[in-house]
Design a protein around this motif. Structure first.
Motif, short mmCIF file in Angstrom:
data_model
loop_
_atom_site.label_atom_id
_atom_site.label_comp_id
_atom_site.label_asym_id
_atom_site.label_seq_id
_atom_site.Cartn_x
_atom_site.Cartn_y
_atom_site.Cartn_z
N SER C 111 5.50 -106.89 -38.96
CA SER C 111 6.16 -107.64 -37.89
C SER C 111 7.14 -106.71 -37.18
O SER C 111 7.34 -105.56 -37.58
CB SER C 111 6.89 -108.86 -38.46
OG SER C 111 7.84 -108.44 -39.41
N LEU C 112 7.73 -107.23 -36.08
CA LEU C 112 8.62 -106.41 -35.24
C LEU C 112 10.00 -107.05 -35.20
O LEU C 112 10.26 -107.93 -34.38
CB LEU C 112 8.07 -106.32 -33.81
CG LEU C 112 6.72 -105.64 -33.63
CD1 LEU C 112 6.17 -105.89 -32.22
CD2 LEU C 112 6.83 -104.14 -33.88
N PRO C 113 10.92 -106.62 -36.06
CA PRO C 113 12.25 -107.26 -36.10
C PRO C 113 12.95 -107.25 -34.74
O PRO C 113 13.66 -108.19 -34.40
CB PRO C 113 13.01 -106.41 -37.12
CG PRO C 113 11.95 -105.78 -37.97
CD PRO C 113 10.77 -105.57 -37.08
N ASP C 114 12.72 -106.21 -33.94
CA ASP C 114 13.42 -106.13 -32.65
C ASP C 114 12.83 -107.05 -31.59
O ASP C 114 13.44 -107.30 -30.55
CB ASP C 114 13.36 -104.69 -32.10
CG ASP C 114 14.24 -103.77 -32.92
OD1 ASP C 114 15.05 -104.28 -33.74
OD2 ASP C 114 14.12 -102.54 -32.75
N HIS C 115 11.61 -107.48 -31.78
CA HIS C 115 10.95 -108.40 -30.83
C HIS C 115 10.39 -109.56 -31.64
O HIS C 115 9.19 -109.62 -31.91
CB HIS C 115 9.83 -107.67 -30.08
CG HIS C 115 10.33 -106.55 -29.23
ND1 HIS C 115 11.02 -106.75 -28.06
CD2 HIS C 115 10.25 -105.20 -29.39
CE1 HIS C 115 11.34 -105.58 -27.52
NE2 HIS C 115 10.89 -104.62 -28.31
N PRO C 116 11.24 -110.50 -32.02
CA PRO C 116 10.87 -111.48 -33.06
C PRO C 116 9.73 -112.41 -32.66
O PRO C 116 9.16 -113.06 -33.54
CB PRO C 116 12.17 -112.25 -33.30
CG PRO C 116 13.05 -111.95 -32.14
CD PRO C 116 12.65 -110.62 -31.61
N ASP C 117 9.36 -112.47 -31.35
CA ASP C 117 8.28 -113.39 -30.95
C ASP C 117 6.94 -112.69 -30.80
O ASP C 117 5.95 -113.34 -30.51
CB ASP C 117 8.64 -114.07 -29.63
CG ASP C 117 9.80 -115.03 -29.81
OD1 ASP C 117 9.80 -115.74 -30.84
OD2 ASP C 117 10.71 -115.04 -28.96
N TRP C 118 6.93 -111.39 -30.94
CA TRP C 118 5.69 -110.66 -30.67
C TRP C 118 4.96 -110.32 -31.97
O TRP C 118 5.56 -110.03 -32.99
CB TRP C 118 5.99 -109.34 -29.94
CG TRP C 118 6.67 -109.48 -28.61
CD1 TRP C 118 6.95 -110.65 -27.95
CD2 TRP C 118 7.18 -108.43 -27.80
NE1 TRP C 118 7.60 -110.39 -26.77
CE2 TRP C 118 7.75 -109.01 -26.64
CE3 TRP C 118 7.21 -107.04 -27.92
CZ2 TRP C 118 8.33 -108.27 -25.63
CZ3 TRP C 118 7.79 -106.30 -26.91
CH2 TRP C 118 8.34 -106.91 -25.77
N ILE C 119 3.63 -110.36 -31.86
CA ILE C 119 2.79 -109.95 -32.99
C ILE C 119 2.42 -108.48 -32.78
O ILE C 119 1.90 -108.14 -31.72
CB ILE C 119 1.48 -110.77 -33.05
CG1 ILE C 119 1.78 -112.27 -32.99
CG2 ILE C 119 0.65 -110.38 -34.26
CD1 ILE C 119 0.55 -113.11 -32.61
N SER C 320 1.41 -104.71 -28.76
CA SER C 320 1.88 -105.99 -29.30
C SER C 320 1.24 -107.11 -28.49
O SER C 320 0.65 -106.86 -27.42
CB SER C 320 3.40 -106.10 -29.21
OG SER C 320 3.77 -106.54 -27.92
N SER C 321 1.41 -108.31 -28.98
CA SER C 321 0.84 -109.48 -28.29
C SER C 321 1.47 -109.70 -26.93
O SER C 321 0.95 -110.47 -26.11
CB SER C 321 1.05 -110.73 -29.15
OG SER C 321 2.44 -110.91 -29.40
N ALA C 322 2.60 -109.00 -26.64
CA ALA C 322 3.22 -109.14 -25.32
C ALA C 322 2.48 -108.32 -24.26
O ALA C 322 2.75 -108.46 -23.07
CB ALA C 322 4.69 -108.75 -25.38
N ASP C 323 1.56 -107.46 -24.69
CA ASP C 323 0.69 -106.79 -23.71
C ASP C 323 -0.42 -107.79 -23.37
O ASP C 323 -1.58 -107.62 -23.76
CB ASP C 323 0.14 -105.48 -24.29
CG ASP C 323 -0.70 -104.71 -23.28
OD1 ASP C 323 -1.02 -105.28 -22.20
OD2 ASP C 323 -1.06 -103.55 -23.56
N ASN C 324 -0.02 -108.81 -22.64
CA ASN C 324 -0.95 -109.90 -22.36
C ASN C 324 -1.18 -110.02 -20.85
O ASN C 324 -0.79 -109.15 -20.08
CB ASN C 324 -0.40 -111.21 -22.95
CG ASN C 324 0.96 -111.56 -22.37
OD1 ASN C 324 1.30 -111.12 -21.26
ND2 ASN C 324 1.74 -112.32 -23.10
N LEU C 325 -1.81 -111.10 -20.45
CA LEU C 325 -2.22 -111.24 -19.05
C LEU C 325 -1.03 -111.23 -18.08
O LEU C 325 -1.17 -110.84 -16.92
CB LEU C 325 -3.05 -112.51 -18.87
CG LEU C 325 -4.40 -112.48 -19.63
CD1 LEU C 325 -5.06 -113.85 -19.61
CD2 LEU C 325 -5.34 -111.42 -19.05
N ASP C 326 0.14 -111.64 -18.57
CA ASP C 326 1.32 -111.63 -17.69
C ASP C 326 1.77 -110.21 -17.34
O ASP C 326 2.47 -109.99 -16.36
CB ASP C 326 2.51 -112.33 -18.38
CG ASP C 326 2.25 -113.82 -18.55
OD1 ASP C 326 1.38 -114.35 -17.81
OD2 ASP C 326 2.88 -114.42 -19.42
#
Lengths: 436, 436, 436
Positions: C111-119, C320-326
């Protein structure tokens, strides 16, 4: 700074302190006494070259014998006394013993109006004459009109003296370090260089080395000219030279380039400085300075750089009695030595390798050479291996790779060792050859 | 600035004043009149090239004869008059004499809305037509609907005219200076260039010179093309060229490089500028400008730079009646001339020497070439000798040494002269050869 | 941005959206499904390389089959579920199905402690093992002591899959574009690269081209190694390569140089960027990154650069999962495509010409190639012709001329076309040859 470094700094300071009072000149007993003390630390071979021997465009000058020197005033008081400080006599002065007017004496006196407490250092090597150096305050205090002047000195047929240490390596190819030994009581210029070189010899003595290292402790100008002339047939074996002088003051380390500016030594020393965390101060070659002038002369052209701290009038105390023991620090000496050890390390380890698995990257993972979880950044350890593999096409050396990659030479060299052990690299040749 | 310089500046101004009223064009009597006045100062040879002669891709155009030109309004008043300023007629206009409407006249008028008092300079060399130039104020004041328009001009079979001065040297190898002669009453562009070149000829005439110097005063574009075509078989003798134009305004001197950017001339002119204390403003080559376009064309490629002050639209008065006698100063002209004399000095003296005592430094002291007290800093005099000795290994010229050392070319050249006299140097060859 | 560009941006976004949910890895069905969708747009040839085939130092790995994966807590609730996001499973994980303590599970969680919502995205390609990725919040919420862990996956003998599009040109000499296809649900890395390359193929398909263009869509590292090994005998036909990846985020375009740093491609891409108005951000080669590592390995050395936006951990959402369509925008995709079209345009049109009228300038006016009133400044149109004429001596290419002149490549190439049509130029050869 490690405890060992601090200890070495103290030992170098102690050596400088012992050498400081000796009255050196370009020839004479002061040089012999100095070399004798250095010989207590390292295996020094001393050479005496007779007065009058032709060395290139020069002749070995006569030997200076200085016994005493003073100026007495009307009252018979010694107002200038060589016994108090050996800078008081212009080095290489002729003998004189006469009573004279102040008017006659004045042109023979040297002082520094801007630094009224300091005694300047003056020489008269190649133009006969005599003189005294004194502080401006001393000069201002001179009174009376008649002075008895005595310099009990003579120039005799004797010899010029230099010392050498040779640390043999696997090959006869040599790296030469030169440090001048001709200055009287000046601590940074150049007892500091002599001390650092002496301790560098000690540090190298225990290691296995590819190259032969030669350290020459001789007088300035005529000393290096004499050494070069006497070793002319061997100069082809010398890969590079480094003049290591004025290494004890508190100024930053600075490197002066060889005449070409792009010799191997011109890349090695700045790399060593950078790897030790120094901002690399690099000056272009100029024909003024120390023995790099002779090593870099057009008929010799041994690629020779210079490492020093505040060299050549770069500090106010330069060539005065203020260049004394207070000016040098153990920490500066120890750091200068540490940088020179890095220099030798790069000279020894720099080489050109060939990647034996150069089609694509080899699979480092199955050889245990790569971190095990994908998707994360890699560290310097892996980067150094990737750099060595990518660049080892026969046209780049480890030093090239360190410069390109921003990694230290030590990191790159360690990566090459690993890859060599894994059978992925072949050593082609040491890299100095291609640089010359 | 010396009194002699001031005097020369005044003489150049006087020459410009005499040439200013003449109506020059690319061909015709104005050019001949101009060359006749220059011929009062220097030994000028004038060449007439007949109309129609093929010169490379071009043909020599017809000669323009202009006698009078004016526009009269309904009341018969001359509202534009060539007799008042020869910029009023578009250069090379066809003849015309007709009454026409304002609507018909308008497209033939040229003015500068941003500078309402200035008359623009326009030409129509290679597209037939006619026109008048006038100030915006004049134009705004035009009233009435019908105008009588007269240009009493014709194009006849005649010749294109250029002048040359040749100052022979020890060899046939040439340096060419070109300055254009085709512009009517524009003081800086280019009576200034013509005046400076004329006085440079006078300055050189009394000296012994290695090279032959040729000065060409001809029209722009077609003039240099004609000269190059007529001298094609001799171009191989030309070492380098310099276009010397627009040298009288108060802007800084600037040098424009030859196409390669690294020809000998590209190093000589910036050095001369720096040695005279100018910040060297150097522009890269561009194919727009003056005769450097033709000298630098790919089939010719004589390394040719340009020295000017505010050239090519670099000043608001460019190509207008405001480029008048007020724009040029005697001081600017004199300084331009002084820099060009330095340029010639470097061309003449630059050479490659060999140090004959290159093993170590030779002993300058016993030859009386070195200061006599050791321990102090040396001056430029000694530094210049040390630099020349160190660098004279057959691969560096005096200009190289000046660039490396930060000394002026004159200091370095004087050191070489001293060392040559002392038998320590041998002159190998003049250095231009290797640069080309 | 033109309407057509906006539309293309939207189409690329739509393609990315379709590809986003697929679970790709270096081998397996996800890659095949991805290539099948791309094949709906372009003429794609798919190659399957069997598990175990030797490719240089590597072997083609087994194919990963993933069916399901989850972790259940004491209460039987799925606390991590592959069905919710395919980043939850470490890519290439071994199968596992066991109940275990939290202590045993913990080392397998990322997990990513600095980005707690990202996988995070993690792989385990070349070291066997298994693991789960989850957001820090999910991890913090895990409760209970026993977990049922299931990864229904296996590694089978199958194949590695890559796709190629070849657009034939007049010669067999090739330009290769590579874009990696191995990442699961990461939008910028590298569905963006795949989409831009796919649309570049469409743009090129209708044009007449000098060179053959090959686009390879394959997995990272092992994919390019496999492709290079399988095409080894053809590599000599490849002039240059470009890795086109991560082209959809909102960061500026940046170019990474080939290993030499001075290949033709290293000048082409920065020129294209500058001509499109981008400040050219150029990074030196480093052996970390994407397929430029393999193309640039010492046994291959195809000059290969990389165009990307915020590549290699240069953006926080990387891997990470934040590399998404947005994260990707239609405008960014369209501009990346436009730059690549310029790149191809330069590759196609760059050439070396010879001025056939090189003695002086040719008379452009009588050929209708020059403005008609003298005395005024010339525009880019005339300047481009003057530059091409002056520089076309057989040693400068159009790209050289664009770099020197400050004009765009398109302006220079248009001038060359005009001069060629006027018979003033001859085309010598395309310029890539001399650069290599």
């Amino acid at each position: 700074m490690s405890e060992a470094s601090v200890a070495r700094g103290e030992e170098m300071l102690a050596l400088i302190e012992r050498l400081y009072p000796i009255c050196r000149s370009i020839t004479g007993q002061g040089v012999r006494d100095t070399l004798a003390i250095i010989a207590e630390h390292v295996d020094l071979r001393v050479t005496e070259v007779p007065t009058g021997e032709q060395v290139f465009d020069w002749q070995v000058p006569r030997e200076w014998v200085i016994r005493d020197a003073w100026v007495k005033d009307d009252d018979g008081r010694k107002v200038i006394d060589f016994a108090a400080h050996n800078l008081h006599v212009v080095s290489y002065s002729d003998g004189v013993h006469r009573t004279m007017s102040r008017e006659e004496l004045e042109p023979h006196l040297h002082s520094l109006p801007d630094h009224p407490d300091w005694i300047p250092y003056r020489t008269s090597y190649y133009n006969r004459g005599w003189g005294f150096c004194l502080s401006q305050r001393q000069r201002d205090a001179l009174s009376g009109e008649r002075f008895e002047v005595c310099i009990d000195a003579e120039l005799i047929d004797g010899s010029l003296t230099y010392g050498e240490v040779v640390i043999p390596g696997e090959t006869d190819e040599e790296i030469v370090f030169y440090s001048h030994v001709c200055h009287p009581s000046l601590a940074n210029d150049n007892l500091a260089g002599l001390a650092v070189c002496t301790f560098l010899v000690q540090a190298l003595a225990g290691q296995r080395r590819r190259f032969t290292y030669r350290f020459v402790f001789g007088p300035g100008t005529i000393g290096s000219i004499t050494w070069l002339a006497r070793n002319e047939e061997r100069l082809g074996d010398i890969r590079m030279g480094l003049v290591a002088v004025l290494l004890g003051d508190r100024g930053p380390l600075r490197y002066k380039q060889s005449p070409s500016g792009d010799a191997h030594i011109d890349r090695i020393v700045p790399r060593a400085l950078a790897d030790r965390g120094h901002e690399a101060i690099v000056e272009p070659f100029s024909p003024y300075g120390y023995e790099e002038r002779q090593f870099g002369s057009p008929g010799i052209r041994i690629p020779t750089g210079r490492l020093s701290r505040s060299a050549n009038a770069g500090y106010p105390e330069y060539h005065s009695s203020a260049d004394n023991l207070d000016l040098v620090s153990g920490e500066s000496l120890a750091e200068s030595l540490a940088v020179l050890e890095r220099v030798v390390d790069i000279i020894e380890r720099d080489a050109c390798y060939l990647n034996l698995a150069g089609k694509g990257e080899p699979q480092l993972g199955r050889r245990g050479l790569y971190g095990d979880s994908g998707g994360k950044r890699v560290g310097n350890w892996e980067m150094a291996m990737l750099w060595v593999l990518n660049q080892s096409d026969g046209s780049h050396t480890l030093l090239d790779i360190a410069e390109k990659s921003g990694l230290t030479f030590a990191e790159v060299a360690a990566a090459a060792d690993n890859l060599l052990a894994a059978g992925l690299l072949e050593r082609l040749h040491d890299s100095n050859r291609k640089q010359q």
